[in-house]
Design an enzyme around this catalytic site. Structure first.
Site, PDB file in Angstrom:
ATOM      1  N   PRO A   1       0.828  -1.215   0.000  1.00 24.79           N
ATOM      2  CG  PRO A   1      -0.329  -1.303   2.021  1.00 24.79           C
ATOM      3  CD  PRO A   1       0.630  -2.059   1.175  1.00 24.79           C
ATOM      4  CD  GLU A   2       2.903   3.036  -4.348  1.00 25.91           C
ATOM      5  OE1 GLU A   2       3.038   4.214  -4.698  1.00 25.91           O
ATOM      6  OE2 GLU A   2       3.102   2.077  -5.119  1.00 25.91           O
TER       7      GLU A   2
END
Ligand SMILES: [Zn+2]
Length: 278
Positions: free
Chosen positions: A2-3
């Site tokens: 996840p960014e």
């Protein structure tokens, strides 16, 4: 992994269930994730009121009335599962779970255990060893072409690697760096030190636009989580180059694009159009 947009989406989903609530039950099912969980975590959280949330880079901070913040990182594959307390009590790989005074449970599910949880005094959040070295937040006013230019000055690495360095700018990873470089028309292989100036201005705008659109997409996906058993973490998003090897890009004018290319750069897949990115 996840960014920033996924983390922001997860945080908003958590806040919807937890902000303003009291934690009536806290359970640690696994004392070691990436690192050991802080001792006494259950005792220190039980009964605490959740004041609110903050995101810093890819980290979520849940602020508690007692003056502590719970620091949460989703690692490679972590996600947050929300459901009604008491229903379906054990989820596989759910390592950490809290229940609220209005009957919701929020659990961290992380099969690969690269995520982690820590406690930090709220007043000292930014001095935590994992937050202290982070660069500016890309969606805040402190991130500008001048600031980015200064961070890139003298860097002989490729711009893609520089942007994935959390000390240059916080929260970007492989996907959104590819997307922002495409939008800015900058080659991922360009030496970082040659980006300052007009390219840095384009890049700052491109990073902001890319992240803002992805957060909006995540926000619309959050509607799906309004009901019980929602799972926060990832959402479908139409990327422009990421995962589109061989397709025509949307920026090539006139004669057709030669096709989006994928190369391995620094051990990660880089997607780009060699015609519009220079
Ligand atoms: Zn193209």
């Amino acid at each position: 992994m996840p960014e920033l947009p996924e983390v922001e989406t997860v945080m908003r989903g958590m806040a919807a269930r937890l902000a303003g609530r009291r934690l009536v039950r806290v359970a640690v099912h696994r004392a070691d994730l990436r690192w050991p969980l802080p001792p006494g975590l259950e005792r220190r959280l039980t009964g605490a009121e959740v004041l609110g949330f903050r995101r810093r880079g890819k980290y979520i901070l849940m602020r508690l009335a007692g003056g502590d913040s719970l620091l949460l990182h989703l690692g490679m594959s972590g996600r947050i599962v929300i459901g009604r307390a008491g229903a379906n009590a054990v989820t596989a790989h759910e390592h950490f779970v809290v229940e609220t005074d209005d009957g919701w449970r929020v659990g961290l599910v992380d099969p690969r255990r690269f995520g982690f949880v820590d406690l930090v005094p709220t007043a000292a959040e930014d001095r935590h060893r994992l937050l202290a070295g982070l660069g500016p937040e890309p969606l805040e006013a402190g991130f500008s072409a001048a600031v980015l230019s200064a961070a890139l000055a003298g860097k002989r690495t490729a711009i893609k690697a520089a942007l994935m360095d959390q000390g240059v700018v916080a929260g970007l990873g492989n996907i959104y760096v590819c997307e922002a470089l495409f939008r800015a028309g900058i080659s991922p292989f360009r030496v970082a030190a040659t980006v300052p100036g007009v390219r840095a201005e384009r890049l700052v705008s491109a990073i902001r636009a890319t992240l803002t659109e992805a957060i909006a997409a995540g926000g619309s996906s959050l509607r799906d989580y309004a009901q019980p058993n929602g799972e926060l973490g990832y959402f479908q998003h139409a990327w422009k180059v990421y995962g589109r090897e061989g397709e025509a890009c949307e920026r090539c004018p006139g004669p057709p694009c030669l096709g989006i290319r994928r190369v391995v750069q620094g051990g990660r897949s880089t997607y780009y159009c060699g015609r519009v990115q220079r």
